[in-house]
Scaffold this active site. Structure first.
Site, PDB file in Angstrom:
ATOM      1  N   TYR A 205       0.848  -1.198   0.000  1.00 13.04           N
ATOM      2  CA  TYR A 205       0.000   0.000   0.000  1.00 13.04           C
ATOM      3  C   TYR A 205       0.880   1.243   0.000  1.00 13.04           C
ATOM      4  O   TYR A 205       2.106   1.158   0.140  1.00 13.04           O
ATOM      5  CB  TYR A 205      -0.979   0.009   1.172  1.00 13.04           C
ATOM      6  N   THR A 273       5.998   4.018   0.191  1.00 11.40           N
ATOM      7  CA  THR A 273       5.562   2.654  -0.109  1.00 11.40           C
ATOM      8  C   THR A 273       5.605   1.804   1.153  1.00 11.40           C
ATOM      9  O   THR A 273       6.385   2.057   2.074  1.00 11.40           O
ATOM     10  CB  THR A 273       6.465   1.999  -1.167  1.00 11.40           C
ATOM     11  N   GLU A 274       4.768   0.779   1.185  1.00  7.91           N
ATOM     12  CA  GLU A 274       4.779  -0.211   2.268  1.00  7.91           C
ATOM     13  C   GLU A 274       4.510  -1.586   1.662  1.00  7.91           C
ATOM     14  O   GLU A 274       3.512  -1.770   0.955  1.00  7.91           O
ATOM     15  CB  GLU A 274       3.697   0.092   3.315  1.00  7.91           C
ATOM     16  N   VAL A 275       5.412  -2.528   1.921  1.00  9.69           N
ATOM     17  CA  VAL A 275       5.171  -3.920   1.551  1.00  9.69           C
ATOM     18  C   VAL A 275       5.182  -4.761   2.824  1.00  9.69           C
ATOM     19  O   VAL A 275       5.646  -4.315   3.874  1.00  9.69           O
ATOM     20  CB  VAL A 275       6.206  -4.457   0.539  1.00  9.69           C
TER      21      VAL A 275
END
Length: 306
Positions: A205, A273-275
């Site tokens: 997300y 960003t975030e993973v």
């Protein structure tokens, strides 16, 4: 509802002082090498890019160079793209994604945009697989003037001359299961607050700037990353990490107000960003690829919509 969890350092309900911070730092174990994993790969790029040392950090008998990768033929007439990784040192795909972008795709932007890539903002945190720096300070709440975090202050100083020239800034992050098992309990203990369990979004997300949102830009990144890995769904409240989901895979924060890295350049197009590498639906390699895809999509969109 408030929950309690005993953290091994400090007294419940009492914020940490110097003794607790020292005890926390003494408990940290060096688990990997910034020199081997990061500096060596940056050095291997010197035949294709300029490498700028913008400071160093000294911790005991160790000194860490702070390094940025720059376009070789820097052209003041071109806009600037900033990529930052490793603000939280334990977030491995942020560091490796920034390096892989430079290695695989960076030269493709020559003559179109000036690149400034900082793969590892917090090298002590990288080596100790820690969210905080050695003083138990979160660098990603510290990007402001007179910052208490030297990592953050050094990056602010590096980017200050470019303010107004930066078109796009991508700040690479990830969330792991240790956020819930270690880092959030440690934060609650440090600040003398009760620990309140939360959730971790399962997937990729983005965090947009709530003050100057760019929804089409964020969606272009989401569409590109969806071809690489899965996008995190909203929870039953239509939220992720307590923030409203404003579009598939997108939440918003006031970036500059919170002292977040993505808020320091003043760029028109910014994103965090975030993973989630601990997801059973992905792999570490896929997470690195998602970070690269996000950078490429961000730069391509920004160049097309200057």
């Amino acid at each position: 509802m408030q929950h309690t969890r005993t953290y091994p350092i400090g007294t419940p309900g009492a914020p940490w002082g110097d003794a607790e911070r020292a005890a926390w730092r003494a408990a940290q174990v060096r688990q990997r090498s910034h020199a081997d994993d990061v500096v060596a790969r940056i050095d291997a790029l010197r035949d294709r890019f300029d490498v700028q040392a913008y400071g160093s950090l000294d911790h005991g008998d160790r000194s860490y160079p702070l390094l940025a990768i720059r376009s070789r033929d820097w052209n003041p007439a071109l806009p600037v793209a900033v990529v930052t990784g490793g603000v939280h040192g334990y977030e491995t795909s942020g560091v490796l994604g920034a390096l892989e972008f430079a290695e695989q795709a960076g030269e493709g932007y020559a003559g179109r945009i000036n690149l400034l890539v900082v793969p590892c903002v917090s090298p002590w945190g990288y080596e100790h697989v820690q969210r905080w720096n050695a003083d138990a300070i979160d660098p990603n709440r510290s990007f402001r003037d007179n910052s208490p975090a030297p990592e953050s202050a050094a990056l602010v100083g590096l980017l200050a001359p470019l303010r107004g020239a930066v078109l796009v800034h991508v700040d690479l992050h990830e969330t792991t299961d240790t956020d819930e098992s270690e880092f959030r309990p440690a934060l609650a203990a440090r600040d003398g607050r009760p620990f309140e369990p939360g959730g971790i979004p399962d997937g990729f997300y983005l965090v947009d700037d709530s003050v100057r949102p760019q929804p089409a830009f964020q969606q272009a990144i989401i569409e590109a990353v969806a071809r690489v890995t899965h996008i995190a769904p909203a929870d039953e409240n239509g939220e992720m990490i307590g923030a409203k989901v404003v579009a598939p895979g997108v939440i918003e924060y006031p970036l500059a107000e919170l002292g977040l890295c993505a808020g320091i350049t003043g760029a028109r197009y910014v994103t965090t960003t975030e993973v989630y590498p601990d997801s059973p639906q992905t792999t570490p390699a896929e997470c690195n690829a998602a970070q690269v895809a996000s950078i490429v999509a961000a730069l391509d969109y920004a160049l097309a919509h200057r």
